[in-house]
Design a protein around this motif. Structure first.
Motif, PDB file in Angstrom:
ATOM      1  N   LEU A  22      26.021  31.773  73.450  1.00  0.00           N
ATOM      2  CA  LEU A  22      26.621  30.595  72.832  1.00  0.00           C
ATOM      3  C   LEU A  22      25.846  30.142  71.601  1.00  0.00           C
ATOM      4  O   LEU A  22      26.434  29.810  70.565  1.00  0.00           O
ATOM      5  N   ARG A  23      24.513  30.125  71.704  1.00  0.00           N
ATOM      6  CA  ARG A  23      23.686  29.703  70.569  1.00  0.00           C
ATOM      7  C   ARG A  23      23.900  30.618  69.370  1.00  0.00           C
ATOM      8  O   ARG A  23      24.037  30.154  68.235  1.00  0.00           O
ATOM      9  N   GLU A  24      23.961  31.919  69.620  1.00  0.00           N
ATOM     10  CA  GLU A  24      24.179  32.864  68.524  1.00  0.00           C
ATOM     11  C   GLU A  24      25.548  32.642  67.879  1.00  0.00           C
ATOM     12  O   GLU A  24      25.667  32.655  66.653  1.00  0.00           O
ATOM     13  N   ASP A  25      26.574  32.403  68.706  1.00  0.00           N
ATOM     14  CA  ASP A  25      27.909  32.141  68.164  1.00  0.00           C
ATOM     15  C   ASP A  25      27.940  30.849  67.347  1.00  0.00           C
ATOM     16  O   ASP A  25      28.641  30.763  66.344  1.00  0.00           O
ATOM     17  N   ILE A  26      27.186  29.855  67.757  1.00  0.00           N
ATOM     18  CA  ILE A  26      27.117  28.595  67.008  1.00  0.00           C
ATOM     19  C   ILE A  26      26.387  28.818  65.692  1.00  0.00           C
ATOM     20  O   ILE A  26      26.836  28.385  64.630  1.00  0.00           O
ATOM     21  N   GLN A  27      25.253  29.522  65.732  1.00  0.00           N
ATOM     22  CA  GLN A  27      24.463  29.749  64.528  1.00  0.00           C
ATOM     23  C   GLN A  27      25.196  30.635  63.526  1.00  0.00           C
ATOM     24  O   GLN A  27      25.066  30.444  62.321  1.00  0.00           O
ATOM     25  N   CYS A  28      25.955  31.592  64.017  1.00  0.00           N
ATOM     26  CA  CYS A  28      26.692  32.502  63.128  1.00  0.00           C
ATOM     27  C   CYS A  28      27.979  31.884  62.595  1.00  0.00           C
ATOM     28  O   CYS A  28      28.609  32.445  61.713  1.00  0.00           O
ATOM     29  N   GLY A  29      28.396  30.770  63.174  1.00  0.00           N
ATOM     30  CA  GLY A  29      29.611  30.118  62.721  1.00  0.00           C
ATOM     31  C   GLY A  29      30.859  30.550  63.467  1.00  0.00           C
ATOM     32  O   GLY A  29      31.970  30.151  63.107  1.00  0.00           O
ATOM     33  N   LYS A  30      30.700  31.378  64.469  1.00  0.00           N
ATOM     34  CA  LYS A  30      31.845  31.791  65.285  1.00  0.00           C
ATOM     35  C   LYS A  30      32.426  30.577  66.020  1.00  0.00           C
ATOM     36  O   LYS A  30      33.636  30.453  66.174  1.00  0.00           O
ATOM     37  N   LEU A  31      31.544  29.693  66.459  1.00  0.00           N
ATOM     38  CA  LEU A  31      31.944  28.412  67.029  1.00  0.00           C
ATOM     39  C   LEU A  31      31.638  27.354  65.973  1.00  0.00           C
ATOM     40  O   LEU A  31      30.488  27.196  65.559  1.00  0.00           O
ATOM     41  N   ARG A  32      32.639  26.652  65.534  1.00  0.00           N
ATOM     42  CA  ARG A  32      32.484  25.717  64.424  1.00  0.00           C
ATOM     43  C   ARG A  32      32.188  24.288  64.896  1.00  0.00           C
ATOM     44  O   ARG A  32      32.489  23.925  66.024  1.00  0.00           O
ATOM     45  N   SER A  33      31.632  23.521  63.984  1.00  0.00           N
ATOM     46  CA  SER A  33      31.293  22.128  64.253  1.00  0.00           C
ATOM     47  C   SER A  33      32.520  21.353  64.728  1.00  0.00           C
ATOM     48  O   SER A  33      33.592  21.458  64.143  1.00  0.00           O
ATOM     49  N   GLY A  34      32.346  20.597  65.811  1.00  0.00           N
ATOM     50  CA  GLY A  34      33.428  19.791  66.348  1.00  0.00           C
ATOM     51  C   GLY A  34      34.335  20.531  67.315  1.00  0.00           C
ATOM     52  O   GLY A  34      35.182  19.919  67.965  1.00  0.00           O
ATOM     53  N   GLU A  35      34.181  21.845  67.408  1.00  0.00           N
ATOM     54  CA  GLU A  35      35.026  22.631  68.314  1.00  0.00           C
ATOM     55  C   GLU A  35      34.679  22.322  69.761  1.00  0.00           C
ATOM     56  O   GLU A  35      33.518  22.228  70.128  1.00  0.00           O
ATOM     57  N   ARG A  36      35.712  22.144  70.571  1.00  0.00           N
ATOM     58  CA  ARG A  36      35.516  21.809  71.984  1.00  0.00           C
ATOM     59  C   ARG A  36      35.218  23.079  72.770  1.00  0.00           C
ATOM     60  O   ARG A  36      35.889  24.085  72.627  1.00  0.00           O
ATOM     61  N   LEU A  37      34.185  23.008  73.598  1.00  0.00           N
ATOM     62  CA  LEU A  37      33.851  24.118  74.480  1.00  0.00           C
ATOM     63  C   LEU A  37      34.655  23.997  75.772  1.00  0.00           C
ATOM     64  O   LEU A  37      35.052  22.900  76.157  1.00  0.00           O
ATOM     65  N   PRO A  38      34.865  25.108  76.460  1.00  0.00           N
ATOM     66  CA  PRO A  38      35.613  25.041  77.724  1.00  0.00           C
ATOM     67  C   PRO A  38      34.866  24.188  78.746  1.00  0.00           C
ATOM     68  O   PRO A  38      33.637  24.084  78.716  1.00  0.00           O
ATOM     69  N   SER A  39      35.609  23.593  79.664  1.00  0.00           N
ATOM     70  CA  SER A  39      34.972  22.813  80.722  1.00  0.00           C
ATOM     71  C   SER A  39      34.092  23.738  81.556  1.00  0.00           C
ATOM     72  O   SER A  39      34.325  24.946  81.613  1.00  0.00           O
ATOM     73  N   LYS A  40      33.097  23.165  82.197  1.00  0.00           N
ATOM     74  CA  LYS A  40      32.166  23.969  82.989  1.00  0.00           C
ATOM     75  C   LYS A  40      32.900  24.766  84.060  1.00  0.00           C
ATOM     76  O   LYS A  40      32.648  25.967  84.235  1.00  0.00           O
TER      77      LYS A  40
END
Length: 179
Positions: A22-40
């Motif tokens: 998840l951290r790598e996807d956030i840092q690479c921009g695959k997951l963008r700012s404000g994007e909702r993550l799936p519920s636990k």
């Protein structure tokens, strides 16, 4: 839905692997700012892992500022463009069948070590030297927020190994829940 493979993760815990993905996807921009993550619960079911595993991974990301939580709404990706996170390194792993597993002096992954491998003599000498050299300092009261040298070491460790920039003034070290 996000999908990650949990095959061949070797000695890494499941939550650590999920956290790193998840951290790598956030840092690479695959997951963008404000994007909702799936519920636990949904994410755990989708990945075929425990809800606690997802909770621990989200907790670590939350602690490090990669995501934020909105009560009863879920987890969202933080805006990390304004923060000084280290860039993800592209790691190429080449596995050769001919390579042998290195013979380590000590394996601390299980928090156990063979008694005959531990340098008790060195440990005892360092302990005695510290007690002899630091007698006056050892009896002084420790500030309520913890020893400055230890807080500086923790700050340096967090910066180098977790990409977190926390000054020693932001770190509190205590011996109980009262802190």
């Amino acid at each position: 839905m996000l999908t990650y493979s949990f095959e061949n993760i070797r000695s890494e815990f499941l939550y650590e692997h999920l956290y790193h993905c998840l951290r790598e996807d956030i840092q690479c921009g695959k997951l963008r700012s404000g994007e909702r993550l799936p519920s636990k619960r949904t994410f755990a079911t989708h990945l075929g892992i425990s809800t606690i595993t997802v909770e621990k991974a989200y907790g670590q990301l939350l602690t490090e500022g990669y995501i934020y939580s909105r009560p009863k709404r879920g987890y969202y990706v933080s805006d990390i463009t304004t923060r000084a996170f280290p860039r993800p390194r592209s790691v190429r792993k080449t596995v050769r069948e001919t390579e042998k597993t290195p013979a380590w002096f000590a394996d601390f992954t299980s928090n156990q070590i063979q008694a005959d491998m531990f340098p008790f003599a060195t440990w005892t000498k360092v302990l005695r030297d510290t007690l002899a050299d630091e007698q006056s300092h050892l009896m002084e009261p420790v500030p309520v927020w913890g020893c400055l040298a230890l807080r500086q070491a923790v700050s340096t460790h967090l910066q180098h190994f977790r990409g977190m920039y926390a000054s020693p003034a932001q770190i509190v070290i205590g011996a109980g829940t009262e802190y």
